[in-house]
Design a protein around this motif. Structure first.
Motif, PDB file in Angstrom:
ATOM      1  N   ALA A  35      -5.107   8.351  -2.915  1.00 11.35           N
ATOM      2  CA  ALA A  35      -4.426   7.133  -2.476  1.00 11.35           C
ATOM      3  C   ALA A  35      -4.503   6.071  -3.554  1.00 11.35           C
ATOM      4  O   ALA A  35      -5.487   6.005  -4.296  1.00 11.35           O
ATOM      5  CB  ALA A  35      -5.055   6.613  -1.182  1.00 11.35           C
ATOM      6  N   ARG A  36      -3.479   5.235  -3.608  1.00  9.24           N
ATOM      7  CA  ARG A  36      -3.523   4.101  -4.531  1.00  9.24           C
ATOM      8  C   ARG A  36      -3.515   2.772  -3.794  1.00  9.24           C
ATOM      9  O   ARG A  36      -3.551   1.714  -4.391  1.00  9.24           O
ATOM     10  CB  ARG A  36      -2.374   4.149  -5.539  1.00  9.24           C
ATOM     11  N   ASN A  37      -3.457   2.835  -2.456  1.00  2.00           N
ATOM     12  CA  ASN A  37      -3.444   1.620  -1.647  1.00  2.00           C
ATOM     13  C   ASN A  37      -4.742   1.490  -0.858  1.00  2.00           C
ATOM     14  O   ASN A  37      -5.259   2.479  -0.343  1.00  2.00           O
ATOM     15  CB  ASN A  37      -2.277   1.641  -0.657  1.00  2.00           C
ATOM     16  N   VAL A  38      -5.240   0.259  -0.760  1.00  2.00           N
ATOM     17  CA  VAL A  38      -6.416  -0.039   0.042  1.00  2.00           C
ATOM     18  C   VAL A  38      -6.123  -1.282   0.871  1.00  2.00           C
ATOM     19  O   VAL A  38      -5.644  -2.291   0.346  1.00  2.00           O
ATOM     20  CB  VAL A  38      -7.672  -0.290  -0.826  1.00  2.00           C
ATOM     21  N   GLY A  62      -6.764   0.329 -10.976  1.00  4.90           N
ATOM     22  CA  GLY A  62      -5.370   0.661 -10.770  1.00  4.90           C
ATOM     23  C   GLY A  62      -4.929   0.792  -9.326  1.00  4.90           C
ATOM     24  O   GLY A  62      -3.819   1.248  -9.047  1.00  4.90           O
ATOM     25  N   LEU A  63      -5.774   0.353  -8.387  1.00  2.00           N
ATOM     26  CA  LEU A  63      -5.412   0.449  -6.977  1.00  2.00           C
ATOM     27  C   LEU A  63      -4.709  -0.824  -6.510  1.00  2.00           C
ATOM     28  O   LEU A  63      -4.957  -1.918  -7.018  1.00  2.00           O
ATOM     29  CB  LEU A  63      -6.656   0.687  -6.117  1.00  2.00           C
ATOM     30  N   ASN A  64      -3.849  -0.649  -5.524  1.00  2.00           N
ATOM     31  CA  ASN A  64      -3.162  -1.771  -4.893  1.00  2.00           C
ATOM     32  C   ASN A  64      -3.966  -2.186  -3.664  1.00  2.00           C
ATOM     33  O   ASN A  64      -4.139  -1.398  -2.738  1.00  2.00           O
ATOM     34  CB  ASN A  64      -1.752  -1.343  -4.481  1.00  2.00           C
ATOM     35  N   VAL A  85       0.324  -4.657   8.157  1.00  2.98           N
ATOM     36  CA  VAL A  85       0.083  -4.473   6.725  1.00  2.98           C
ATOM     37  C   VAL A  85       0.108  -2.984   6.371  1.00  2.98           C
ATOM     38  O   VAL A  85       0.661  -2.587   5.333  1.00  2.98           O
ATOM     39  CB  VAL A  85      -1.255  -5.111   6.323  1.00  2.98           C
ATOM     40  N   LEU A  86      -0.468  -2.152   7.219  1.00  3.86           N
ATOM     41  CA  LEU A  86      -0.440  -0.707   6.964  1.00  3.86           C
ATOM     42  C   LEU A  86       0.995  -0.185   6.892  1.00  3.86           C
ATOM     43  O   LEU A  86       1.309   0.682   6.066  1.00  3.86           O
ATOM     44  CB  LEU A  86      -1.209   0.033   8.059  1.00  3.86           C
ATOM     45  N   ALA A  87       1.861  -0.711   7.725  1.00  3.52           N
ATOM     46  CA  ALA A  87       3.250  -0.259   7.754  1.00  3.52           C
ATOM     47  C   ALA A  87       3.980  -0.585   6.456  1.00  3.52           C
ATOM     48  O   ALA A  87       4.983   0.076   6.118  1.00  3.52           O
ATOM     49  CB  ALA A  87       3.982  -0.875   8.945  1.00  3.52           C
ATOM     50  N   ARG A  88       3.503  -1.582   5.717  1.00  3.86           N
ATOM     51  CA  ARG A  88       4.150  -1.966   4.462  1.00  3.86           C
ATOM     52  C   ARG A  88       3.694  -1.117   3.276  1.00  3.86           C
ATOM     53  O   ARG A  88       4.272  -1.228   2.187  1.00  3.86           O
ATOM     54  CB  ARG A  88       3.862  -3.441   4.157  1.00  3.86           C
ATOM     55  N   GLN A  89       2.669  -0.313   3.440  1.00 12.79           N
ATOM     56  CA  GLN A  89       2.151   0.470   2.322  1.00 12.79           C
ATOM     57  C   GLN A  89       3.106   1.612   1.993  1.00 12.79           C
ATOM     58  O   GLN A  89       3.770   2.160   2.869  1.00 12.79           O
ATOM     59  CB  GLN A  89       0.757   0.993   2.639  1.00 12.79           C
ATOM     60  N   ASP A  90       3.159   1.970   0.704  1.00 12.65           N
ATOM     61  CA  ASP A  90       4.150   2.945   0.251  1.00 12.65           C
ATOM     62  C   ASP A  90       3.609   4.366   0.143  1.00 12.65           C
ATOM     63  O   ASP A  90       4.218   5.223  -0.502  1.00 12.65           O
ATOM     64  CB  ASP A  90       4.715   2.518  -1.111  1.00 12.65           C
ATOM     65  N   GLY A  91       2.459   4.622   0.758  1.00 12.49           N
ATOM     66  CA  GLY A  91       1.895   5.968   0.695  1.00 12.49           C
ATOM     67  C   GLY A  91       0.500   5.981   1.266  1.00 12.49           C
ATOM     68  O   GLY A  91       0.095   5.059   1.988  1.00 12.49           O
ATOM     69  N   PRO A  92      -0.276   7.039   0.964  1.00 18.05           N
ATOM     70  CA  PRO A  92      -1.642   7.146   1.490  1.00 18.05           C
ATOM     71  C   PRO A  92      -2.456   5.894   1.217  1.00 18.05           C
ATOM     72  O   PRO A  92      -2.419   5.331   0.109  1.00 18.05           O
ATOM     73  CB  PRO A  92      -2.201   8.358   0.745  1.00 18.05           C
ATOM     74  N   THR A  93      -3.183   5.456   2.236  1.00 19.10           N
ATOM     75  CA  THR A  93      -3.892   4.171   2.187  1.00 19.10           C
ATOM     76  C   THR A  93      -5.296   4.327   2.756  1.00 19.10           C
ATOM     77  O   THR A  93      -5.482   4.908   3.826  1.00 19.10           O
ATOM     78  CB  THR A  93      -3.125   3.118   3.010  1.00 19.10           C
ATOM     79  N   VAL A 110      -5.619   5.332  13.034  1.00 20.24           N
ATOM     80  CA  VAL A 110      -4.776   6.480  13.378  1.00 20.24           C
ATOM     81  C   VAL A 110      -3.374   6.341  12.791  1.00 20.24           C
ATOM     82  O   VAL A 110      -2.573   7.281  12.863  1.00 20.24           O
ATOM     83  CB  VAL A 110      -4.690   6.669  14.904  1.00 20.24           C
ATOM     84  N   HIS A 111      -3.068   5.188  12.208  1.00 18.31           N
ATOM     85  CA  HIS A 111      -1.747   4.980  11.596  1.00 18.31           C
ATOM     86  C   HIS A 111      -1.478   6.088  10.574  1.00 18.31           C
ATOM     87  O   HIS A 111      -2.365   6.465   9.810  1.00 18.31           O
ATOM     88  CB  HIS A 111      -1.704   3.607  10.918  1.00 18.31           C
ATOM     89  N   PRO A 112      -0.263   6.632  10.528  1.00 20.34           N
ATOM     90  CA  PRO A 112       0.019   7.754   9.628  1.00 20.34           C
ATOM     91  C   PRO A 112      -0.171   7.456   8.148  1.00 20.34           C
ATOM     92  O   PRO A 112      -0.367   8.392   7.348  1.00 20.34           O
ATOM     93  CB  PRO A 112       1.478   8.107   9.939  1.00 20.34           C
ATOM     94  N   ASN A 113      -0.122   6.198   7.745  1.00 22.12           N
ATOM     95  CA  ASN A 113      -0.341   5.875   6.334  1.00 22.12           C
ATOM     96  C   ASN A 113      -1.811   5.927   5.936  1.00 22.12           C
ATOM     97  O   ASN A 113      -2.127   5.935   4.739  1.00 22.12           O
ATOM     98  CB  ASN A 113       0.209   4.475   6.012  1.00 22.12           C
ATOM     99  N   VAL A 114      -2.720   5.945   6.907  1.00 23.94           N
ATOM    100  CA  VAL A 114      -4.149   5.907   6.597  1.00 23.94           C
ATOM    101  C   VAL A 114      -4.648   7.301   6.237  1.00 23.94           C
ATOM    102  O   VAL A 114      -4.563   8.239   7.035  1.00 23.94           O
ATOM    103  CB  VAL A 114      -4.958   5.337   7.780  1.00 23.94           C
TER     104      VAL A 114
END
Length: 259
Positions: A35-38, A62-64, A85-93, A110-114
């Protein structure tokens, strides 16, 4: 040897934990996706800026990173703010929570991006669990006596904040954090999670061994129950501020980017 009621209750809880962990260990724990998002959620007596030291280190790697200014009003409202905020992420978070925000992580995770969950000296309830009842099976931490209310609005007294919440920080820094603490509403403490995201997502936990806000043995119990990759940090409740390198390293591991 006879046990008192509290010791007996703790023993029952520990036994249940051992059974659960044993059951979970029968299947290999899933490795976290890269993941690159936190996304961060803060707990009581704080706001989103409490993650600043950790964020700086993750950005350098390099993480967002996004720290949510989640409201301390009701659990559903706090969870909703994180879900947006999770819904705005562009991938694995990676979803990270400190203290009370472990409730948010367990629900919103449980959000699918997590892709992974990280608990920093945090509550980690099971679905529908009465966290207050669970906490009472362990000795009450000193900070609890320092909570003061103005009507329905709660905060931590200065003495308790400096000694029991931020005890390993320089006093001048702790006083600044005390000055900006966000009050919470009593209704927040009545909320119960309906989800336990740690049952299905790779989980990581940082125990604060010198914690005077959440009992360290309760933290160990919750970490073991969820089968989390666990580290212990010799820190107050605010390990994210006093030991940001160790906390950032754990998050990098959860993001699949730990060397």
């Amino acid at each position: 040897m006879m046990m008192n009621r509290r010791t007996f209750s703790a023993a029952l809880v520990a036994g249940a934990a051992a059974t659960l962990v044993s059951t979970r260990s029968m299947a290999a724990a899933p490795a976290p996706a890269k993941a690159r998002n936190v996304v961060f959620a803060h707990g009581l007596f704080a706001d989103g800026s409490c993650w600043s030291e950790v964020i700086a280190r993750l950005q350098k790697a390099g993480l967002n990173a996004t720290s949510v200014q989640n409201p301390l009003t009701t659990l559903p409202e706090a969870v909703a703010s994180v879900q947006r905020v999770l819904a705005r992420q562009d991938g694995p978070t990676v979803l990270v929570g400190h203290s009370f925000a472990g409730m948010i992580v367990s629900e919103a995770g449980v959000h699918p991006n997590v892709s992974a969950l990280v608990y920093i000296a945090a509550r980690a309830p099971d679905a529908g669990e009465d966290y207050a009842a669970l906490a009472k099976t362990f000795p009450t931490p000193p900070a609890t006596a320092g909570i003061v209310f103005d009507g329905d609005e709660g905060r931590l007294s200065e003495t308790a904040f400096l000694r029991d919440f931020a005890g390993d920080l320089p006093e001048a820094k702790a006083k600044v954090l005390y000055a900006v603490q966000e009050p919470f509403q009593k209704a927040l403490l009545t909320g119960k999670t309906t989800q336990a995201a740690w049952r299905s997502k790779p989980s990581f936990y940082a125990v604060s061994t010198e914690d005077r806000t959440i009992n360290p043995d309760l933290e160990r119990f919750m970490a073991k129950r969820m089968g989390a990759k666990t580290i212990e940090v010799k820190a107050s409740h605010l390990s994210l501020i006093s030991h940001p390198d160790k906390i950032a390293q754990l998050i990098l591991e959860a993001a699949g980017q730990h060397p």
